[in-house]
Design a protein around this motif. Structure first.
Motif, PDB file in Angstrom:
ATOM      1  N   LEU A  30       0.825  -1.208   0.000  1.00  0.00           N
ATOM      2  CA  LEU A  30       0.000   0.000   0.000  1.00  0.00           C
ATOM      3  C   LEU A  30       0.860   1.259   0.000  1.00  0.00           C
ATOM      4  O   LEU A  30       0.557   2.238  -0.694  1.00  0.00           O
ATOM      5  N   ASN A  31       1.930   1.243   0.764  1.00  0.00           N
ATOM      6  CA  ASN A  31       2.832   2.387   0.820  1.00  0.00           C
ATOM      7  C   ASN A  31       3.514   2.607  -0.532  1.00  0.00           C
ATOM      8  O   ASN A  31       3.648   3.744  -0.986  1.00  0.00           O
ATOM      9  N   ASP A  32       3.926   1.535  -1.177  1.00  0.00           N
ATOM     10  CA  ASP A  32       4.543   1.646  -2.500  1.00  0.00           C
ATOM     11  C   ASP A  32       3.563   2.225  -3.518  1.00  0.00           C
ATOM     12  O   ASP A  32       3.939   3.069  -4.347  1.00  0.00           O
ATOM     13  N   ALA A  33       2.307   1.787  -3.460  1.00  0.00           N
ATOM     14  CA  ALA A  33       1.299   2.310  -4.378  1.00  0.00           C
ATOM     15  C   ALA A  33       1.072   3.803  -4.138  1.00  0.00           C
ATOM     16  O   ALA A  33       0.969   4.591  -5.095  1.00  0.00           O
ATOM     17  N   ALA A  34       1.009   4.212  -2.881  1.00  0.00           N
ATOM     18  CA  ALA A  34       0.831   5.631  -2.562  1.00  0.00           C
ATOM     19  C   ALA A  34       2.042   6.435  -3.010  1.00  0.00           C
ATOM     20  O   ALA A  34       1.900   7.550  -3.536  1.00  0.00           O
ATOM     21  N   ALA A  35       3.239   5.899  -2.839  1.00  0.00           N
ATOM     22  CA  ALA A  35       4.454   6.592  -3.265  1.00  0.00           C
ATOM     23  C   ALA A  35       4.487   6.735  -4.784  1.00  0.00           C
ATOM     24  O   ALA A  35       4.880   7.787  -5.304  1.00  0.00           O
ATOM     25  N   ASP A  36       4.064   5.703  -5.510  1.00  0.00           N
ATOM     26  CA  ASP A  36       4.011   5.781  -6.972  1.00  0.00           C
ATOM     27  C   ASP A  36       3.027   6.855  -7.423  1.00  0.00           C
ATOM     28  O   ASP A  36       3.306   7.613  -8.360  1.00  0.00           O
ATOM     29  N   GLU A  37       1.888   6.924  -6.761  1.00  0.00           N
ATOM     30  CA  GLU A  37       0.886   7.941  -7.101  1.00  0.00           C
ATOM     31  C   GLU A  37       1.435   9.343  -6.823  1.00  0.00           C
ATOM     32  O   GLU A  37       1.267  10.258  -7.629  1.00  0.00           O
ATOM     33  N   LEU A  38       2.109   9.509  -5.706  1.00  0.00           N
ATOM     34  CA  LEU A  38       2.698  10.801  -5.368  1.00  0.00           C
ATOM     35  C   LEU A  38       3.768  11.188  -6.390  1.00  0.00           C
ATOM     36  O   LEU A  38       3.818  12.340  -6.840  1.00  0.00           O
ATOM     37  N   ARG A  39       4.599  10.239  -6.789  1.00  0.00           N
ATOM     38  CA  ARG A  39       5.626  10.522  -7.798  1.00  0.00           C
ATOM     39  C   ARG A  39       4.989  10.968  -9.113  1.00  0.00           C
ATOM     40  O   ARG A  39       5.492  11.875  -9.779  1.00  0.00           O
ATOM     41  N   ALA A  40       3.878  10.331  -9.484  1.00  0.00           N
ATOM     42  CA  ALA A  40       3.183  10.715 -10.722  1.00  0.00           C
ATOM     43  C   ALA A  40       2.645  12.140 -10.622  1.00  0.00           C
ATOM     44  O   ALA A  40       2.753  12.926 -11.586  1.00  0.00           O
ATOM     45  N   HIS A  41       2.100  12.503  -9.473  1.00  0.00           N
ATOM     46  CA  HIS A  41       1.598  13.866  -9.288  1.00  0.00           C
ATOM     47  C   HIS A  41       2.744  14.879  -9.335  1.00  0.00           C
ATOM     48  O   HIS A  41       2.615  15.947  -9.948  1.00  0.00           O
ATOM     49  N   ILE A  46       5.855  19.147 -12.169  1.00  0.00           N
ATOM     50  CA  ILE A  46       7.104  19.641 -12.757  1.00  0.00           C
ATOM     51  C   ILE A  46       6.946  19.851 -14.262  1.00  0.00           C
ATOM     52  O   ILE A  46       7.382  20.871 -14.804  1.00  0.00           O
ATOM     53  N   ASP A  47       6.284  18.911 -14.920  1.00  0.00           N
ATOM     54  CA  ASP A  47       6.050  19.062 -16.365  1.00  0.00           C
ATOM     55  C   ASP A  47       5.231  20.316 -16.655  1.00  0.00           C
ATOM     56  O   ASP A  47       5.498  21.034 -17.630  1.00  0.00           O
ATOM     57  N   ASN A  48       4.234  20.602 -15.824  1.00  0.00           N
ATOM     58  CA  ASN A  48       3.405  21.787 -16.029  1.00  0.00           C
ATOM     59  C   ASN A  48       4.196  23.072 -15.792  1.00  0.00           C
ATOM     60  O   ASN A  48       4.011  24.054 -16.511  1.00  0.00           O
ATOM     61  N   VAL A  49       5.058  23.092 -14.790  1.00  0.00           N
ATOM     62  CA  VAL A  49       5.882  24.271 -14.536  1.00  0.00           C
ATOM     63  C   VAL A  49       6.813  24.520 -15.724  1.00  0.00           C
ATOM     64  O   VAL A  49       6.938  25.647 -16.209  1.00  0.00           O
ATOM     65  N   VAL A  50       7.451  23.473 -16.203  1.00  0.00           N
ATOM     66  CA  VAL A  50       8.364  23.608 -17.342  1.00  0.00           C
ATOM     67  C   VAL A  50       7.603  24.058 -18.587  1.00  0.00           C
ATOM     68  O   VAL A  50       8.062  24.943 -19.326  1.00  0.00           O
ATOM     69  N   ALA A  51       6.422  23.504 -18.820  1.00  0.00           N
ATOM     70  CA  ALA A  51       5.625  23.894 -19.986  1.00  0.00           C
ATOM     71  C   ALA A  51       5.211  25.359 -19.885  1.00  0.00           C
ATOM     72  O   ALA A  51       5.234  26.082 -20.896  1.00  0.00           O
TER      73      ALA A  51
END
Length: 77
Positions: A30-41, A46-51
């Motif tokens: 569960l912690n790994d899944a939450a960490a993956d979701e946080l990394r995606a956000h 970051i992509d939006n700031v750069v764009a």
């Protein structure tokens, strides 16, 4: 859910140990899944700031603001 009978355990201590290990594995998944979701956000942010910086500073169809100041911050709101 985790404190269940286990046929492969012969005493209460080993059964509780196995139950705790199973709970730990589940919590880690569960912690790994939450960490993956946080990394995606974070990656999307970051992509939006750069764009945004690319559009306001570099792109030909953008305003091409050259000055960085309190009026024209590097990263627009």
């Amino acid at each position: 859910m985790f404190r269940v009978y286990r046929a492969d355990c012969y005493d209460e201590e080993s059964r509780l140990k196995r139950c705790c290990e199973e709970l730990q594995r589940r919590l880690e998944r569960l912690n790994d899944a939450a960490a993956d979701e946080l990394r995606a956000h974070l990656r999307a942010a970051i992509d939006n700031v750069v764009a945004g910086m690319r559009y306001f500073r570099l792109q030909s169809d953008g305003p091409k603001i050259e000055e960085v100041s309190s009026e024209h911050p590097l990263v627009p709101r």
